[in-house]
Design a protein around this motif. Sequence first.
Motif, PDB file in Angstrom:
ATOM      1  N   ILE A   5       0.843  -1.198   0.000  1.00 56.70           N
ATOM      2  CA  ILE A   5       0.000   0.000   0.000  1.00 56.70           C
ATOM      3  C   ILE A   5       0.878   1.247   0.000  1.00 56.70           C
ATOM      4  O   ILE A   5       1.770   1.379   0.826  1.00 56.70           O
ATOM      5  N   LYS A   6       0.607   2.153  -0.938  1.00 55.58           N
ATOM      6  CA  LYS A   6       1.287   3.450  -0.991  1.00 55.58           C
ATOM      7  C   LYS A   6       0.221   4.545  -0.963  1.00 55.58           C
ATOM      8  O   LYS A   6      -0.827   4.421  -1.595  1.00 55.58           O
ATOM      9  N   THR A   7       0.482   5.619  -0.224  1.00 53.24           N
ATOM     10  CA  THR A   7      -0.430   6.760  -0.210  1.00 53.24           C
ATOM     11  C   THR A   7       0.252   7.962  -0.842  1.00 53.24           C
ATOM     12  O   THR A   7       1.475   8.050  -0.873  1.00 53.24           O
ATOM     13  N   ARG A  63      -2.996  13.753   1.960  1.00 52.84           N
ATOM     14  CA  ARG A  63      -2.691  12.453   1.355  1.00 52.84           C
ATOM     15  C   ARG A  63      -4.005  11.688   1.211  1.00 52.84           C
ATOM     16  O   ARG A  63      -4.406  10.925   2.084  1.00 52.84           O
ATOM     17  N   ASN A  64      -4.667  11.935   0.093  1.00 55.39           N
ATOM     18  CA  ASN A  64      -6.001  11.371  -0.105  1.00 55.39           C
ATOM     19  C   ASN A  64      -6.060  10.307  -1.196  1.00 55.39           C
ATOM     20  O   ASN A  64      -7.134   9.882  -1.587  1.00 55.39           O
ATOM     21  N   SER A  65      -4.897   9.914  -1.696  1.00 57.30           N
ATOM     22  CA  SER A  65      -4.846   8.937  -2.792  1.00 57.30           C
ATOM     23  C   SER A  65      -4.156   7.662  -2.330  1.00 57.30           C
ATOM     24  O   SER A  65      -3.187   7.711  -1.576  1.00 57.30           O
ATOM     25  N   VAL A  66      -4.676   6.536  -2.792  1.00 58.11           N
ATOM     26  CA  VAL A  66      -4.158   5.235  -2.371  1.00 58.11           C
ATOM     27  C   VAL A  66      -3.823   4.395  -3.604  1.00 58.11           C
ATOM     28  O   VAL A  66      -4.639   4.291  -4.525  1.00 58.11           O
ATOM     29  N   HIS A  67      -2.627   3.834  -3.611  1.00 58.56           N
ATOM     30  CA  HIS A  67      -2.157   2.995  -4.712  1.00 58.56           C
ATOM     31  C   HIS A  67      -1.729   1.650  -4.130  1.00 58.56           C
ATOM     32  O   HIS A  67      -0.792   1.585  -3.339  1.00 58.56           O
ATOM     33  N   ILE A  68      -2.420   0.609  -4.503  1.00 60.42           N
ATOM     34  CA  ILE A  68      -2.192  -0.724  -3.930  1.00 60.42           C
ATOM     35  C   ILE A  68      -1.766  -1.682  -5.028  1.00 60.42           C
ATOM     36  O   ILE A  68      -2.293  -1.629  -6.147  1.00 60.42           O
ATOM     37  N   ILE A 128     -11.344   7.962   5.233  1.00 63.12           N
ATOM     38  CA  ILE A 128     -11.039   6.631   5.780  1.00 63.12           C
ATOM     39  C   ILE A 128      -9.636   6.690   6.367  1.00 63.12           C
ATOM     40  O   ILE A 128      -8.699   7.133   5.709  1.00 63.12           O
ATOM     41  N   ASP A 129      -9.498   6.274   7.610  1.00 64.68           N
ATOM     42  CA  ASP A 129      -8.213   6.362   8.307  1.00 64.68           C
ATOM     43  C   ASP A 129      -7.177   5.460   7.639  1.00 64.68           C
ATOM     44  O   ASP A 129      -7.406   4.255   7.462  1.00 64.68           O
ATOM     45  N   LEU A 130      -6.044   6.052   7.263  1.00 60.41           N
ATOM     46  CA  LEU A 130      -4.977   5.284   6.607  1.00 60.41           C
ATOM     47  C   LEU A 130      -3.869   4.888   7.570  1.00 60.41           C
ATOM     48  O   LEU A 130      -2.947   4.162   7.191  1.00 60.41           O
ATOM     49  N   LEU A 132      -1.613   3.024   9.875  1.00 61.74           N
ATOM     50  CA  LEU A 132      -1.346   1.598  10.107  1.00 61.74           C
ATOM     51  C   LEU A 132      -2.358   0.706   9.390  1.00 61.74           C
ATOM     52  O   LEU A 132      -2.724  -0.357   9.886  1.00 61.74           O
ATOM     53  N   LEU A 133      -2.783   1.146   8.215  1.00 56.42           N
ATOM     54  CA  LEU A 133      -3.773   0.384   7.453  1.00 56.42           C
ATOM     55  C   LEU A 133      -3.262  -1.008   7.102  1.00 56.42           C
ATOM     56  O   LEU A 133      -4.025  -1.986   7.115  1.00 56.42           O
ATOM     57  N   GLY A 134      -1.964  -1.094   6.803  1.00 59.63           N
ATOM     58  CA  GLY A 134      -1.387  -2.391   6.436  1.00 59.63           C
ATOM     59  C   GLY A 134      -1.477  -3.401   7.566  1.00 59.63           C
ATOM     60  O   GLY A 134      -1.827  -4.562   7.359  1.00 59.63           O
ATOM     61  N   ILE A 135      -1.154  -2.950   8.773  1.00 56.05           N
ATOM     62  CA  ILE A 135      -1.156  -3.858   9.926  1.00 56.05           C
ATOM     63  C   ILE A 135      -2.567  -4.151  10.396  1.00 56.05           C
ATOM     64  O   ILE A 135      -2.935  -5.298  10.683  1.00 56.05           O
ATOM     65  N   ARG A 136      -3.392  -3.075  10.480  1.00 52.36           N
ATOM     66  CA  ARG A 136      -4.719  -3.231  11.067  1.00 52.36           C
ATOM     67  C   ARG A 136      -5.673  -4.038  10.195  1.00 52.36           C
ATOM     68  O   ARG A 136      -6.420  -4.880  10.677  1.00 52.36           O
ATOM     69  N   LYS A 137      -5.629  -3.785   8.862  1.00 51.74           N
ATOM     70  CA  LYS A 137      -6.637  -4.406   8.002  1.00 51.74           C
ATOM     71  C   LYS A 137      -6.072  -5.219   6.847  1.00 51.74           C
ATOM     72  O   LYS A 137      -6.619  -6.264   6.481  1.00 51.74           O
ATOM     73  N   SER A 138      -4.970  -4.745   6.256  1.00 51.02           N
ATOM     74  CA  SER A 138      -4.459  -5.424   5.073  1.00 51.02           C
ATOM     75  C   SER A 138      -3.936  -6.830   5.382  1.00 51.02           C
ATOM     76  O   SER A 138      -4.231  -7.784   4.652  1.00 51.02           O
TER      77      SER A 138
END
Length: 414
Positions: A5-7, A63-68, A128-130, A132-138
Amino acid sequence: MVAVIKTSSSIRGILNYNENKVDIGKAECISAVNYPLELEKLNFTSKLNRFLKLAELNTNTKRNSVHISLNFDPSENHSKEKLAEIADTYMEKLGFGRQPYLVYQHYDAGHPHCHIVTNNIQRDGKRIDLHLLGIRKSEPARKEIEEMFGLVKAEGRKQKEQFSLNPIDVGRVQYGKAESKKAINSVLNKVLFDYKYSSLPELNAVLNLYNVHADRGSEESRVFKNNGLLYKILDQNSKPIGMPIKASEFDSRPTLKFLEEKFKVNETKKHYCKKHVRNALRQAFFDERMTSVERLSERLKDEAIHTILRKSNEGKLYGITFIDFKTQSVINGSDIGKEFGAKGIQESCAMNILTLEKKCQNTNLDSSEKLQNLDSNAYAKENLADILLRGEKINDYVSKKFKQKKKRRIYRGV
């Protein structure tokens, strides 16, 4: 499966990256979710505008853009339909199921993978809260999806075996360390769309921090006469190294025509960014020890402002530019007031020296010795001498709060 995940603050840059891969046959857009039109009817503008309209609902979020990227084992060969289904399941578990997003299948690596482009501003303007998104949800989502779809598990892979997004991390470009075009392109995607600059020198002020330079060539050159533009890598001495690359060869096509349009738009945007730099400068000069531009540069670092001093071949300062990393803008000192241009700042520094010298005299100290302790900078002393010779002229370029009324000294005989 490995998820990366990159923001970013530039949805245009992310979309450009993927769409250009499509144009050269190295990717395909296989899914457009939560769009009002079918995928076949979407062009670049309609894809981009869907994200931009949501972003406008919450302008405080930078930082409102997400690239996965979802990366699979080389032994796996998934159909487009299965990749789209995996992407949908992943986005739902990530909390982005109701967001618009695009799924691209890429063919430019030795392993199957797809990219997902989205943003985190919802229809009610909330983000949408980003964090620790990788740890919490990804991570939990990845493990569940591996079980659901029977994928090769990523658990236990060594770090060096894990996949990453194709663009290199943006940093100072080092010639020979990475493919020149790819390294410059990563810098351009970051700077062109994130920073507010209104001229080519202002753009170069930022690009040079990454060892990249945009050059029109000499006025007699064919590049200049044809309104062309070249991008070059700079070495550690800020000298061009390697072969320059034409602007038209990059994904975002950052030609002179493209930049001139950006200059117009950014000039308006910068109006709201100048306040931070102006306030930081005024605050700095409340300290009477601010006796040189070098000291000022150090002080501004605390406010996330980088100072560029433009000097002639003889070493004379003729211009000053500020790069404000908080507002991501490039501001010329003279654009926010005469007192903040090169001449005005030098004179303000000199006035502080005069004030300190006066204090030294009042405490019966040797002023020359005191000045040497306060600032050994040779330029400050030269400027002081200059100010003393033309004292009545300095008020033209000094803010009112720096002007001091001369007290009449009365000498009494013994």
